[in-house]
Design a protein around this motif. Structure first.
Motif, PDB file in Angstrom:
ATOM      1  N   LEU A 157     -17.743 -16.003  12.242  1.00  0.00           N
ATOM      2  CA  LEU A 157     -16.567 -16.679  12.776  1.00  0.00           C
ATOM      3  C   LEU A 157     -15.462 -16.712  11.718  1.00  0.00           C
ATOM      4  O   LEU A 157     -14.278 -16.547  12.034  1.00  0.00           O
ATOM      5  N   GLN A 158     -15.845 -16.912  10.449  1.00  0.00           N
ATOM      6  CA  GLN A 158     -14.855 -16.845   9.376  1.00  0.00           C
ATOM      7  C   GLN A 158     -14.123 -15.506   9.393  1.00  0.00           C
ATOM      8  O   GLN A 158     -12.899 -15.443   9.247  1.00  0.00           O
ATOM      9  N   LYS A 159     -14.900 -14.437   9.573  1.00  0.00           N
ATOM     10  CA  LYS A 159     -14.312 -13.095   9.582  1.00  0.00           C
ATOM     11  C   LYS A 159     -13.307 -12.954  10.720  1.00  0.00           C
ATOM     12  O   LYS A 159     -12.218 -12.390  10.545  1.00  0.00           O
ATOM     13  N   GLN A 160     -13.666 -13.468  11.904  1.00  0.00           N
ATOM     14  CA  GLN A 160     -12.756 -13.378  13.046  1.00  0.00           C
ATOM     15  C   GLN A 160     -11.486 -14.204  12.814  1.00  0.00           C
ATOM     16  O   GLN A 160     -10.373 -13.773  13.131  1.00  0.00           O
ATOM     17  N   VAL A 161     -11.666 -15.384  12.235  1.00  0.00           N
ATOM     18  CA  VAL A 161     -10.516 -16.248  11.958  1.00  0.00           C
ATOM     19  C   VAL A 161      -9.594 -15.578  10.943  1.00  0.00           C
ATOM     20  O   VAL A 161      -8.361 -15.579  11.101  1.00  0.00           O
TER      21      VAL A 161
ATOM     22  N   ALA B   7      -5.002 -14.100   3.764  1.00  0.00           N
ATOM     23  CA  ALA B   7      -6.319 -14.367   4.338  1.00  0.00           C
ATOM     24  C   ALA B   7      -7.328 -13.269   4.043  1.00  0.00           C
ATOM     25  O   ALA B   7      -8.527 -13.479   4.160  1.00  0.00           O
ATOM     26  N   ARG B   8      -6.852 -12.087   3.642  1.00  0.00           N
ATOM     27  CA  ARG B   8      -7.781 -10.997   3.376  1.00  0.00           C
ATOM     28  C   ARG B   8      -8.510 -11.238   2.050  1.00  0.00           C
ATOM     29  O   ARG B   8      -8.027 -11.945   1.176  1.00  0.00           O
ATOM     30  N   GLY B   9      -9.672 -10.651   1.912  1.00  0.00           N
ATOM     31  CA  GLY B   9     -10.363 -10.682   0.634  1.00  0.00           C
ATOM     32  C   GLY B   9     -11.127 -11.952   0.341  1.00  0.00           C
ATOM     33  O   GLY B   9     -11.581 -12.151  -0.781  1.00  0.00           O
ATOM     34  N   LEU B  10     -11.316 -12.835   1.348  1.00  0.00           N
ATOM     35  CA  LEU B  10     -12.047 -14.074   1.094  1.00  0.00           C
ATOM     36  C   LEU B  10     -13.501 -13.822   0.716  1.00  0.00           C
ATOM     37  O   LEU B  10     -14.127 -14.658   0.070  1.00  0.00           O
ATOM     38  N   ASP B  11     -14.041 -12.671   1.127  1.00  0.00           N
ATOM     39  CA  ASP B  11     -15.417 -12.338   0.772  1.00  0.00           C
ATOM     40  C   ASP B  11     -15.484 -11.512  -0.508  1.00  0.00           C
ATOM     41  O   ASP B  11     -16.546 -11.019  -0.882  1.00  0.00           O
ATOM     42  N   TYR B  12     -14.350 -11.375  -1.196  1.00  0.00           N
ATOM     43  CA  TYR B  12     -14.304 -10.557  -2.414  1.00  0.00           C
ATOM     44  C   TYR B  12     -13.609 -11.297  -3.551  1.00  0.00           C
ATOM     45  O   TYR B  12     -14.188 -11.513  -4.616  1.00  0.00           O
TER      46      TYR B  12
ATOM     47  N   GLY C 212      -6.157  -9.647  -7.644  1.00  0.00           N
ATOM     48  CA  GLY C 212      -6.590 -11.026  -7.753  1.00  0.00           C
ATOM     49  C   GLY C 212      -7.794 -11.152  -8.657  1.00  0.00           C
ATOM     50  O   GLY C 212      -8.232 -10.190  -9.299  1.00  0.00           O
ATOM     51  N   ALA C 213      -8.348 -12.364  -8.704  1.00  0.00           N
ATOM     52  CA  ALA C 213      -9.541 -12.646  -9.507  1.00  0.00           C
ATOM     53  C   ALA C 213     -10.780 -12.356  -8.665  1.00  0.00           C
ATOM     54  O   ALA C 213     -10.818 -12.655  -7.471  1.00  0.00           O
ATOM     55  N   TYR C 214     -11.806 -11.788  -9.297  1.00  0.00           N
ATOM     56  CA  TYR C 214     -13.009 -11.398  -8.560  1.00  0.00           C
ATOM     57  C   TYR C 214     -14.208 -11.379  -9.495  1.00  0.00           C
ATOM     58  O   TYR C 214     -14.081 -11.466 -10.724  1.00  0.00           O
ATOM     59  N   ARG C 215     -15.398 -11.248  -8.921  1.00  0.00           N
ATOM     60  CA  ARG C 215     -16.644 -11.079  -9.670  1.00  0.00           C
ATOM     61  C   ARG C 215     -17.426  -9.959  -9.003  1.00  0.00           C
ATOM     62  O   ARG C 215     -17.889 -10.118  -7.879  1.00  0.00           O
ATOM     63  N   LEU C 216     -17.558  -8.847  -9.686  1.00  0.00           N
ATOM     64  CA  LEU C 216     -18.155  -7.651  -9.100  1.00  0.00           C
ATOM     65  C   LEU C 216     -19.302  -7.092  -9.933  1.00  0.00           C
ATOM     66  O   LEU C 216     -20.193  -6.429  -9.409  1.00  0.00           O
TER      67      LEU C 216
END
Length: 407
Positions: A174-178, A249-254, A277-281
């Motif tokens: 649902l997060q992805k759809q939102v 809103a993009r990139g919330l999972d990254y 942006g800031a990330y952990r990969l």
């Protein structure tokens, strides 16, 4: 006649020299911030990209099996390869690591203005620093780079912590759809998702908020508030102009914190030229959980945005000679080249008038060598822009061209 593959380009000398000039400017700019260049292979194991983005990305990639049956892909971006390199070979380096890259990438998608199947990225990765100072530096470098290229752009800066605080209670799907609705600003579809009565309104208000205080009034206090305020204060100290934007809103999972985007003013719908942006990969590739921050610039879009902007180019000298002056002309041409001047000579035995006509199309100066000049060891140097002409020694002629700069 065999055509080039769809979504690729050939570059003629003028266009390629313009690209190289901007590339050089960007390298010099980022180097002043202490970033040093790295390079990775143009193809990598397919898993490197599916680990980050999921199996769905395969449809957008040039993926294949090599002769050993290994799943390989042409790189669709450069952040994952650079972090793979860090984990493989550089995790023992002193932190933070400041790296930059420039290289071509490949994606199988519909070509359009500023978007190609083979394209170039310029970017930086700051690895191992977790602070507001680090986040602000990366954004300041991005601004400095784009400004140096001469494009007109708008920098938008936000942080995902506020968006995440509103969405954390939703199921991942649902997060992805939102997020999809928010990214497209499709508020009608958002209202139809059956969210809690006040959530859709809060999300819409956050998207439309213009200041930090407005955003925090919607989300309430969050643990990241002090870090976010500090980042903006440091960015102000860097004197970087930007627009606060908490609707990314993009990139919330990254991305894990700050996010930023730059948009050119003359590219139409496909106008984003930088994102980061800031990330952990690193932990995905077998390394320790390492804070990182970086961005990628779409180099091709930068060039399209610049349009037909006039580029400075090196001076060109055409050495034209009669048969009696040809041997001495070789010495004259060598003297110009040794001084770093681009120099062309006739290879076809054309008449003096034909050589002069050809030179007028390609050169800024003409060095005329006839029998009289050859005997005296002199050069008749003509400035094609002004029409001025002087008979000079080789050294004086070279100095005159070198001292005139670029055109």
């Amino acid at each position: 006649m065999i055509q080039k593959p769809r979504g690729t380009r050939d570059f003629f000398p003028d266009e390629l020299e313009a690209r190289r000039s901007i590339e050089k400017t960007m390298r010099e700019t980022v180097s002043r911030w202490g970033y040093r260049e790295v390079a990775t292979p143009e193809f990598e194991n397919l898993e490197l990209f599916t680990l980050r983005s999921g199996e769905g990305i395969i449809e957008e990639m040039y993926a294949f099996q090599d002769k050993g049956g290994r799943d390989i892909a042409l790189r669709p971006e450069l952040t994952a390869p650079v972090l793979r390199m860090y984990v493989n070979e550089a995790k023992v380096l002193n932190k933070p690591v400041r790296w930059y890259y420039f290289g071509d990438c490949f994606r199988y998608e519909r070509p359009q203005k500023g978007r190609y199947r083979q394209f170039w990225q310029f970017g930086i990765e700051l690895v191992g620093a977790d602070s507001a100072m680090a986040d602000a530096e990366v954004m300041a470098v991005g601004y400095d780079l784009l400004k140096a290229t001469g494009v007109s752009f708008e920098l938008r800066v936000g942080d995902l912590a506020m968006m995440r605080s509103l969405l954390d209670d939703l199921e991942p799907e649902l997060q992805k759809q939102v997020r999809g609705c928010l990214d497209k600003r499709d508020y009608e579809a958002l209202e139809g998702m059956g969210l809690k009565s006040d959530l859709a309104g809060s999300l819409t208000a956050l998207i439309e908020s213009k200041t930090l205080d407005d955003a925090f009034a919607i989300t309430g206090a969050i643990p990241e508030e002090e870090r976010i305020r500090e980042t903006f204060a440091i960015l102000d100290a860097h004197e970087v102009p930007y627009i606060q934007n908490f609707g990314i809103a993009r990139g919330l999972d990254y991305y894990t914190g700050c996010v930023f985007e730059a948009f050119a003013e003359n590219l139409g719908a496909e106008n984003q030229i930088m994102g980061g942006g800031a990330y952990r990969l690193a932990h995905l590739f077998g390394g320790e959980d390492t804070p990182s921050c970086g961005f990628a610039i779409g180099f091709d879009r930068v060039m399209v945005s610049r349009g037909e902007s006039e580029m400075q180019r090196p001076q060109t000298v055409a050495v034209v000679a009669t048969p009696e002056g040809r041997i001495f002309g070789i010495r004259v041409a060598a003297a110009f080249r040794q001084a770093g001047v681009r120099t062309i000579t006739d290879l076809m035995g054309k008449s003096l008038s034909a050589q002069l006509s050809q030179a007028a199309k390609h050169a800024d100066f003409v060095a005329v060598i006839g029998g009289r000049e050859a005997e005296a060891g002199m050069v008749t140097l003509r400035d094609l822009a002004s029409g001025e002409q002087q008979t000079l020694s080789i050294e004086e002629a070279v100095a005159g061209v070198v001292g005139s700069g670029t055109r």
